[in-house]
Scaffold this motif. Structure first.
Motif, PDB file in Angstrom:
ATOM      1  N   TYR A   1      15.865 -14.766  -3.939  1.00 11.41           N
ATOM      2  CA  TYR A   1      14.905 -13.897  -3.252  1.00 11.41           C
ATOM      3  C   TYR A   1      14.953 -12.458  -3.751  1.00 11.41           C
TER       4      TYR A   1
ATOM      5  N   ALA B   1      15.828 -16.812   3.470  1.00 11.07           N
ATOM      6  CA  ALA B   1      14.595 -16.039   3.638  1.00 11.07           C
ATOM      7  C   ALA B   1      14.685 -15.111   4.831  1.00 11.07           C
TER       8      ALA B   1
ATOM      9  N   ALA C   1      13.640  -6.755   3.795  1.00  9.57           N
ATOM     10  CA  ALA C   1      12.235  -6.597   3.402  1.00  9.57           C
ATOM     11  C   ALA C   1      11.483  -5.736   4.408  1.00  9.57           C
TER      12      ALA C   1
ATOM     13  N   PHE D   1      11.852  -9.103  -4.397  1.00  8.63           N
ATOM     14  CA  PHE D   1      10.693  -8.829  -3.544  1.00  8.63           C
ATOM     15  C   PHE D   1      10.406  -7.337  -3.423  1.00  8.63           C
TER      16      PHE D   1
ATOM     17  N   LEU E   1       7.232 -11.950  -0.134  1.00  4.95           N
ATOM     18  CA  LEU E   1       8.332 -12.719   0.454  1.00  4.95           C
ATOM     19  C   LEU E   1       7.799 -13.999   1.090  1.00  4.95           C
TER      20      LEU E   1
ATOM     21  N   THR F   1      10.448 -12.028  -8.421  1.00  2.41           N
ATOM     22  CA  THR F   1      11.275 -12.885  -7.568  1.00  2.41           C
ATOM     23  C   THR F   1      11.241 -14.343  -8.013  1.00  2.41           C
TER      24      THR F   1
END
Length: 474
Positions: free
Chosen positions: A238, A74, A81, A241, A266, A46
């Motif tokens: 991002y 995020a 995630a 991850f 993350l 990442t």
């Protein structure tokens, strides 16, 4: 027709997928990776070129509110995630979202997902490798006053290029590490990640010496629209991850460690991005950021803040290390996804052969390395590289949908992690992925459509006929 539909969308039991974990033709993968190594694998995949390049392109869109843009991106990534963490803890195998789709949405969807991942991983690692030579040249220029000739750092037809030898070299280096074994690759990646985090911490230390709070006002000169536009751009920083989920069959304690590694990575990446962005916009007025600059903006800021050239040298070195780490981890992920697909019969068996001595898929790794080397060394990727984003988002959407399906169809399965606020979280994950996909350029959708058409043709000519599940074999 009904029989064909049932075959196309027949799912593979999660217990069967897990039971096959680690086994390939000729041997088994070695379970050697710890929580620390898994976390650094995701961080390595990442934390790459994004923060070194994309920050300079995003600041003019949002001003100092680029901090909010990174946080918004995020949060967007967090929904996916959480879904990755649940499925990785439930189906801890090498196939990542491909295997999750096979267990929840059926073979055809799994194939499409795996095909998207081929696009994401192979083209993205080639694109990243292409950029490595340029960062290496910046480092060598600042250190020695010497650079590689343009013919060896650019593809044919691109700025006088003949063959991008530097891109091929970094792919070969990553391949050599991968062939030594998963543990050795994880160890090398850990060193790479520590180095680039230290370099970014160094940038923050230098930039904060020139910090001026006045540079943060007005905080959001372009308003909410600017923040969301910048968030859409930095979101792709991002991506990666989920790399730990491709190591499910080489993790020592996958049900516990995979979800933790995904969430920890993350968190680490978000913290680094926000600190670097704060240091950057505090040290240099946001209007001075040049979105057209091809050099690393962080190096320019460090030079200005310190009033010397050597901090830029350190930043260029960190960028080269960052790219090397991304090449290593993404190349690893590609080979493990192909390993899982070959075990299911959807692609040729050679991709699942494991070396009894090295306990890694040697032939698989060499084939992928050869393909990526050709892409990186000879083909100017251009906008084709942007198509990797749509493949990634599609895979993310499938994983979120998979959590919804598996909770309903198999509530009895043991789960190492449960997504909170179910079903709101995975539903929002699907919606946000689709929203970001809708904002992508038309040429990206065209490239994606062509890739999907080729993939479906390959599935019906080979995958469907050789599928072990549809043949009734185990």
């Amino acid at each position: 027709m009904a029989s064909l539909t049932r075959r196309l969308f027949r799912t593979k039991p999660a217990e069967e997928i897990v039971a096959e974990g680690g086994r390939g033709e000729g041997g088994e993968l070695r379970r050697s990776m710890t929580l620390w190594q898994l976390t650094l694998f995701s961080v390595g995949a990442t934390l790459g070129t994004g923060i070194f390049v994309i920050l300079g392109q995003a600041v003019p869109k949002a001003g100092p509110a680029v901090l909010a843009a990174f946080l918004l991106a995020a949060v967007t990534a967090l929904f996916s995630a959480l879904s990755y963490a649940e499925l990785a803890g439930t189906i801890p195998v090498s196939g990542s979202s491909y295997s999750y789709a096979y267990a929840t949405l059926g073979e055809l969807v799994a194939w499409v997902c795996g095909w998207c991942l081929m696009l994401e991983y192979a083209v993205s690692v080639a694109a990243v490798a292409v950029g490595w030579g340029e960062y290496l040249n910046v480092f060598l220029r600042d250190l020695l006053g010497w650079t590689f000739p343009a013919a060896l750092v650019h593809s044919p037809g691109d700025r006088g290029g003949v063959v991008n030898l530097t891109a091929i070299l970094i792919v070969l280096l990553a391949t050599w590490l991968l062939l030594r074994g998963a543990s050795e690759s994880a160890g090398a990646n850990a060193v790479f990640v520590v180095v680039k985090v230290v370099v970014l911490a160094f940038f923050c230390a230098v930039a904060f010496t020139a910090f001026d709070s006045g540079n943060l006002a007005p905080f959001a000169p372009m308003g909410i629209a600017g923040v969301t536009a910048a968030a859409s751009q930095v979101f792709f920083s991002y991506i990666g991850f989920d790399a730990a989920s491709t190591a499910g069959e080489e993790a020592r304690n996958p049900r516990r460690d995979l979800p933790l590694a995904i969430m920890l990575s993350l968190g680490v990446v978000t913290l680094v991005y926000v600190l670097v962005a704060l240091a950057a916009v505090g040290a240099m007025p946001w209007r001075e950021f040049d979105p057209e600059s091809t050099e690393a903006g962080l190096a320019v800021i460090a030079k200005q803040a310190a009033g010397a050239t050597w901090p830029g040298l350190v930043i260029s070195f960190g960028a080269a290390i960052a790219i090397a780490s991304v090449v290593l981890t993404v190349l690893y992920g590609q080979t493990r996804i192909l390993f899982a697909m070959a075990r299911d019969g959807l692609i040729p068996k050679i991709f699942e052969r494991v070396s009894p001595r090295r306990r890694v898929p040697v032939a698989n790794t060499l084939i992928v390395a050869a393909f990526v080397s050709v892409l990186a060394g000879l083909i100017p990727l251009g906008q084709l590289a942007e198509a990797t984003s749509i493949g990634t988002l599609f895979a993310f959407a499938i994983v979120n949908a998979g959590v919804l399906v598996l909770r309903r169809t198999r509530p009895d399965l043991p789960r190492g992690f449960r997504t909170p606020f179910f079903p709101v979280t995975p539903i929002l994950g699907v919606v946000l992925c689709l929203v970001v996909m809708a904002g992508l350029a038309g040429v990206t959708w065209l490239a994606f459509g062509i890739w999907m058409a080729v993939g479906l043709l390959a599935y019906f000519l080979y995958g469907y006929r050789h599928s072990r599940l549809n043949q009734g074999t185990r």
